[in-house]
Design a protein around this motif. Sequence first.
Motif, mmCIF file in Angstrom:
data_model
loop_
_atom_site.group_PDB
_atom_site.id
_atom_site.type_symbol
_atom_site.label_atom_id
_atom_site.label_comp_id
_atom_site.label_asym_id
_atom_site.label_seq_id
_atom_site.Cartn_x
_atom_site.Cartn_y
_atom_site.Cartn_z
ATOM 1 N N LYS A 5 3.167 -5.537 3.606
ATOM 2 C CA LYS A 5 2.396 -6.348 4.556
ATOM 3 C C LYS A 5 2.786 -7.809 4.380
ATOM 4 O O LYS A 5 3.473 -8.177 3.438
ATOM 5 C CB LYS A 5 0.900 -6.204 4.273
ATOM 6 C CG LYS A 5 0.350 -4.810 4.464
ATOM 7 C CD LYS A 5 -1.126 -4.825 4.123
ATOM 8 C CE LYS A 5 -1.706 -3.434 4.108
ATOM 9 N NZ LYS A 5 -3.098 -3.423 3.676
ATOM 10 N N GLU A 6 2.270 -8.653 5.271
ATOM 11 C CA GLU A 6 2.500 -10.093 5.146
ATOM 12 C C GLU A 6 1.926 -10.583 3.818
ATOM 13 O O GLU A 6 0.835 -10.153 3.417
ATOM 14 C CB GLU A 6 1.799 -10.830 6.292
ATOM 15 C CG GLU A 6 2.533 -10.722 7.614
ATOM 16 C CD GLU A 6 3.888 -11.413 7.576
ATOM 17 O OE1 GLU A 6 3.965 -12.587 7.194
ATOM 18 O OE2 GLU A 6 4.878 -10.753 7.929
ATOM 19 N N LEU A 77 1.479 -9.263 -2.374
ATOM 20 C CA LEU A 77 2.018 -8.412 -1.319
ATOM 21 C C LEU A 77 1.620 -6.970 -1.578
ATOM 22 O O LEU A 77 1.930 -6.423 -2.655
ATOM 23 C CB LEU A 77 3.553 -8.489 -1.273
ATOM 24 C CG LEU A 77 4.170 -9.804 -0.838
ATOM 25 C CD1 LEU A 77 4.337 -10.739 -2.009
ATOM 26 C CD2 LEU A 77 5.520 -9.564 -0.202
#
Length: 81
Positions: A5-6, A77
């Motif tokens: 993910k971001e 993250l």
Amino acid sequence: MIIFKEPMENRAMRGHLIRSAEVDNQGSCRVMCYMEPNCVSINFGPLEKGRYKCELNSATDEDQLSFLEDKDTYSFLAIEV
């Protein structure tokens, strides 16, 4: 393949560390997570002399949101589940 993910800036997971290592870049840290069967997230932060600290975690933000803490200059993250 694992997708991350971001990054969550200035955050880090505590209490679920599998292992930590010094790496040259975030890509190396991600690869370490790929190769560790129990790794579901990473903390990534600066060390010194262009090296970085890579911490492999056994929990994600979805599992253990209460274990995310503010940590300047770190990125958290989690993998996409």
